[in-house]
Design an enzyme around this catalytic site. Structure first.
Site, PDB file in Angstrom:
ATOM      1  N   TYR A   1      -6.556  -3.097   0.715  1.00  0.00           N
ATOM      2  CA  TYR A   1      -5.902  -4.392  -0.284  1.00  0.00           C
ATOM      3  C   TYR A   1      -4.508  -4.541  -0.282  1.00  0.00           C
ATOM      4  O   TYR A   1      -3.806  -5.910   0.433  1.00  0.00           O
ATOM      5  CB  TYR A   1      -5.734  -4.327  -1.805  1.00  0.00           C
ATOM      6  CG  TYR A   1      -5.076  -6.048  -2.333  1.00  0.00           C
ATOM      7  CD1 TYR A   1      -4.253  -5.536  -2.924  1.00  0.00           C
ATOM      8  CD2 TYR A   1      -6.426  -6.674  -3.187  1.00  0.00           C
ATOM      9  CE1 TYR A   1      -3.367  -5.983  -3.866  1.00  0.00           C
ATOM     10  CE2 TYR A   1      -5.424  -7.953  -3.050  1.00  0.00           C
ATOM     11  CZ  TYR A   1      -4.470  -7.608  -4.274  1.00  0.00           C
ATOM     12  OH  TYR A   1      -3.601  -8.670  -4.205  1.00  0.00           O
TER      13      TYR A   1
ATOM     14  N   SER B   1       1.386 -10.240  -2.694  1.00  0.00           N
ATOM     15  CA  SER B   1       1.594  -9.583  -3.903  1.00  0.00           C
ATOM     16  C   SER B   1       2.753  -9.006  -4.054  1.00  0.00           C
ATOM     17  O   SER B   1       2.848  -8.056  -2.580  1.00  0.00           O
ATOM     18  CB  SER B   1       0.397  -8.767  -3.949  1.00  0.00           C
ATOM     19  OG  SER B   1       0.636  -7.132  -4.977  1.00  0.00           O
TER      20      SER B   1
END
Ligand SMILES: NC(=O)C1=CN([C@@H]2O[C@H](COP(=O)(O)OP(=O)(O)OC[C@H]3O[C@@H](n4cnc5c(N)ncnc54)[C@H](OP(=O)(O)O)[C@@H]3O)[C@@H](O)[C@H]2O)C=CC1
Ligand SMILES: N[C@@H](C=O)C(=O)O
Length: 257
Positions: free
Chosen positions: A152, A139
């Protein structure tokens, strides 16, 4: 030769689109997720629509032995995995000290440990055969520290760095490893991660477009792929030169609800 792709997180979102893309190209598919009914339905659709072989492995990647179980299942069924797409992942939203620690352990297991284990188990065979491709879905979150997504964003920094390091290790072997770094994508990830209302998703891209970009980058053997050119420019040429304090303020504001 028909190539078999094992895709984690194939029941929804980007992983579902990866499965459709590979089957559409005539590839066999191993679908991995927890939702066995959804996977069985998808398997039936792909087999009838594209005349390919599809296997379903229902596994919870939050379980420490999940990767080994998946590997033993494909080995037992004589399935050669030519392409491994480590796509499954979960998000989060909230202050670190207010989080449930077991939820964080699950996130680390899914996003990092099971991805690592699956890469280890399948990469060895690919190197031995001098062919294969691995796509690890990371990501843009992995390029910057994100308050409210502390673990995360860190997990995705691991995925991006890990993928590049092993890509270089196996570069002469005929095997490629690609890290895909999407920006915001309109999938169930947002609700599952309690991210709804965050301004970061106001211009979210479609799962289909992200999967198409990632699949093509994987087939080209790219090291790190972005789904949008502006993201590639921003995270490669702008963000590294910004003061850390400014980046933290910017990411905190982007996540605000
Ligand atoms: N959406 C976004 O904005 C972005 C997402 N990403 C990354 O893309 C990847 C795919 O996410 P996305 O498609 O958006 O999310 P979705 O929530 O739509 O899909 C997640 C997939 O992962 C599976 N999954 C979730 N938890 C587990 C588990 N414990 N064990 C096995 N499978 C699991 C889900 O299946 P099931 O519930 O059936 O187990 C589902 O198929 C993730 O790695 C995510 O971090 C990267 C950048 C942006
Ligand atoms: N980019 C989004 C997905 O990874 C996020 O920051 O959560």
């Amino acid at each position: 030769m028909t190539q078999t792709a094992l895709i984690t997180g194939a029941s929804n979102g980007i992983g579902l689109e990866f499965a459709k893309i590979h089957a559409q190209k005539g590839g066999n598919v191993v679908l991995v997720a927890r939702s066995e009914d959804k996977l069985a339905q998808l398997a039936q659709e792909l087999e009838s629509q594209y005349n390919v072989k599809v296997w379903v492995i229902a596994q919870d990647l939050a379980q420490p032995n999940a990767a080994q179980t998946i590997f033993e299942t494909t080995e037992a069924q004589g399935i050669t995995v030519d392409i491994l797409i480590n796509n499954a992942g979960v998000g989060e939203y909230g202050l670190f000290i207010e989080q449930d620690l077991q939820d964080k352990h699950n996130l680390i297991q899914i996003n990092m440990t099971s991805l690592t284990d699956l890469t280890y188990l399948y990469l060895k065979g690919m190197v031995a055969c001098k062919q294969g491709k691995i796509l690890n879905v990371s990501s843009t979150a992995g390029f910057v520290p994100i308050p409210t997504q502390a673990i995360y964003s860190s997990s995705k920094a691991y995925v991006t760095t890990f993928s590049q390091a092993i890509a270089e290790e196996v570069r002469e072997s005929g095997v490629t490893v690609t890290a895909l770094c999407p920006g915001a994508v309109a999938t169930g990830f947002v609700e599952a991660g309690n991210l709804q209302g965050s301004s970061a998703w106001k211009n979210a891209q479609s799962a289909k477009s992200v999967a198409e970009c990632g699949y093509q980058a994987m087939m080209r053997g790219e090291l790190v792929a972005f789904n949008e050119g502006k993201l590639k420019f921003m995270f490669n040429w702008i963000m590294p030169f910004m003061p850390r304090s400014f980046i933290l303020k910017m990411t905190k504001q982007a996540m605000a609800k």
